[in-house]
Design an enzyme around this catalytic site. Structure first.
Site, PDB file in Angstrom:
ATOM      1  N   ARG A  94       0.862  -1.182   0.000  1.00 26.70           N
ATOM      2  CA  ARG A  94       0.000   0.000   0.000  1.00 26.70           C
ATOM      3  C   ARG A  94       0.895   1.226   0.000  1.00 26.70           C
ATOM      4  O   ARG A  94       1.894   1.259   0.735  1.00 26.70           O
ATOM      5  CB  ARG A  94      -0.885   0.072   1.259  1.00 26.70           C
ATOM      6  CG  ARG A  94      -1.834  -1.057   1.456  1.00 26.70           C
ATOM      7  CD  ARG A  94      -2.945  -1.085   0.453  1.00 26.70           C
ATOM      8  NE  ARG A  94      -3.745   0.141   0.414  1.00 26.70           N
ATOM      9  CZ  ARG A  94      -4.558   0.455  -0.604  1.00 26.70           C
ATOM     10  NH1 ARG A  94      -4.639  -0.336  -1.649  1.00 26.70           N
ATOM     11  NH2 ARG A  94      -5.273   1.554  -0.561  1.00 26.70           N
ATOM     12  N   HIS A 112      13.463  -2.452  -0.698  1.00 23.39           N
ATOM     13  CA  HIS A 112      13.034  -2.301  -2.079  1.00 23.39           C
ATOM     14  C   HIS A 112      13.940  -3.162  -2.968  1.00 23.39           C
ATOM     15  O   HIS A 112      15.167  -3.124  -2.814  1.00 23.39           O
ATOM     16  CB  HIS A 112      13.120  -0.826  -2.492  1.00 23.39           C
ATOM     17  CG  HIS A 112      12.645  -0.600  -3.885  1.00 23.39           C
ATOM     18  ND1 HIS A 112      11.304  -0.653  -4.231  1.00 23.39           N
ATOM     19  CD2 HIS A 112      13.313  -0.361  -5.031  1.00 23.39           C
ATOM     20  CE1 HIS A 112      11.177  -0.450  -5.518  1.00 23.39           C
ATOM     21  NE2 HIS A 112      12.373  -0.265  -6.033  1.00 23.39           N
ATOM     22  N   LEU A 147       8.138   8.161  -2.620  1.00 21.04           N
ATOM     23  CA  LEU A 147       7.980   6.718  -2.822  1.00 21.04           C
ATOM     24  C   LEU A 147       9.322   6.061  -3.178  1.00 21.04           C
ATOM     25  O   LEU A 147       9.956   6.439  -4.163  1.00 21.04           O
ATOM     26  CB  LEU A 147       6.962   6.460  -3.938  1.00 21.04           C
ATOM     27  CG  LEU A 147       6.653   4.992  -4.224  1.00 21.04           C
ATOM     28  CD1 LEU A 147       5.920   4.348  -3.054  1.00 21.04           C
ATOM     29  CD2 LEU A 147       5.854   4.843  -5.507  1.00 21.04           C
TER      30      LEU A 147
HETATM   31  C1  GRF Z   1      10.275  -8.291  -1.582  1.00 19.96           C
HETATM   32  O1  GRF Z   1      10.722  -8.499  -2.889  1.00 19.96           O
HETATM   33  C2  GRF Z   1      10.582  -6.896  -1.153  1.00 19.96           C
HETATM   34  O2  GRF Z   1      11.737  -6.372  -1.735  1.00 19.96           O
HETATM   35  C3  GRF Z   1       9.389  -6.137  -1.631  1.00 19.96           C
HETATM   36  O3  GRF Z   1       8.310  -7.003  -1.444  1.00 19.96           O
HETATM   37  C4  GRF Z   1       8.768  -8.354  -1.463  1.00 19.96           C
HETATM   38  C5  GRF Z   1       8.315  -8.995  -0.183  1.00 19.96           C
HETATM   39  O4  GRF Z   1       8.471 -10.361  -0.173  1.00 19.96           O
HETATM   40  N1  GRF Z   1       9.259  -4.871  -0.909  1.00 19.96           N
HETATM   41  P1  GRF Z   1       8.052 -11.195   1.112  1.00 19.96           P
HETATM   42  O5  GRF Z   1       6.556 -10.982   1.344  1.00 19.96           O
HETATM   43  O6  GRF Z   1       8.860 -10.698   2.272  1.00 19.96           O
HETATM   44  O7  GRF Z   1       8.362 -12.615   0.765  1.00 19.96           O
END
Ligand code: GRF
Length: 216
Positions: A94, A112, A147
């Site tokens: 979100r 990220h 963001l």
């Molecule tokens: C990861 O790729 C992270 O970089 C991104 O969302 C994904 C989360 O994966 N922000 P998980 O739910 O922790 O397996």
């Protein structure tokens, strides 16, 4: 910082990063306690990971709120009720408004899946492939109103190999996410890293815009 850093983790999906936190705490590497896991999606499979670790969970369904801001106000109140020292966004899908971001300024981290400042936003691995990059990676950063643009703390690189597709890169990147995210949280828990004047500062020195480069 109190003796044990209180973490609240926000998820929307599989929660593999949440699992990395649970495991790092169990190994004694991350000296913190996850006091709550909050999701906007009842179907988030990460909820089962939290329940298996006896962590309280909450679902706040964003579709039940008329505006993004109303959801954020409720989310903020529910997260505050756990009295967190640090809030961890772990695949929380979100976009957050100032109603949530301001009360947690300097206490909110995200990971990220790109080598920030490259590729904020979605489809990061495909964009790296399309650009012909020879490396991809992940970056832990403080969350600000920009963001995927908050000051970076810790970054890890992985190679892009001949013939890779976006899924193969994502799997390789996730492995390093699971190492650097708990590590960055431990720096915060030890008071080694802070957000200061819109810069991430580690051990008293401002970090570059990539964050600290992680070495295996
Ligand atoms: C990861 O790729 C992270 O970089 C991104 O969302 C994904 C989360 O994966 N922000 P998980 O739910 O922790 O397996």
């Amino acid at each position: 910082m109190p003796e044990v850093c209180r973490l609240v983790v926000l998820i929307s999906g599989s929660g593999s990063n949440l699992q990395a936190f649970i495991d790092s705490i169990a190994r004694g590497e991350l000296r913190a306690s996850i006091v709550g896991v909050v999701t906007n999606k009842a179907s988030a499979t990460g909820l089962q990971r939290a329940q298996a670790a006896n962590i309280p969970t909450e679902i706040i369904d964003h579709t039940q709120f008329a505006t993004r801001e109303q959801f954020d106000i409720e989310l903020c109140a529910r997260v505050q009720s756990y009295r967190p020292d640090l809030v961890i966004l772990a695949g929380f899908m979100r976009i957050l408004t100032p109603a949530f971001l301001r009360p947690f300024a300097g206490k909110l981290l995200n990971i990220h899946p790109s080598l920030l400042p490259k590729y904020p936003g979605l489809h990061t691995h495909q964009r790296a492939l399309d650009a012909g990059d020879n490396a991809a990676g992940a970056t832990v950063h403080f969350v600000t109103e920009q963001l995927d643009g908050g000051p970076a703390i810790l970054q890890a690189r992985v190679p892009i190999l001949a013939g890779d597709n976006a899924e193969q890169i994502a799997a390789r990147v996730l492995q390093v996410e699971h190492r650097i995210y708990p590590q960055a949280a431990q720096w915060f828990a030890e008071n080694r890293v802070q957000l200061y004047n819109d810069r991430a500062v580690l051990d008293g020195a401002p970090l570059p815009n990539t964050g600290f480069i992680y070495q295996d």
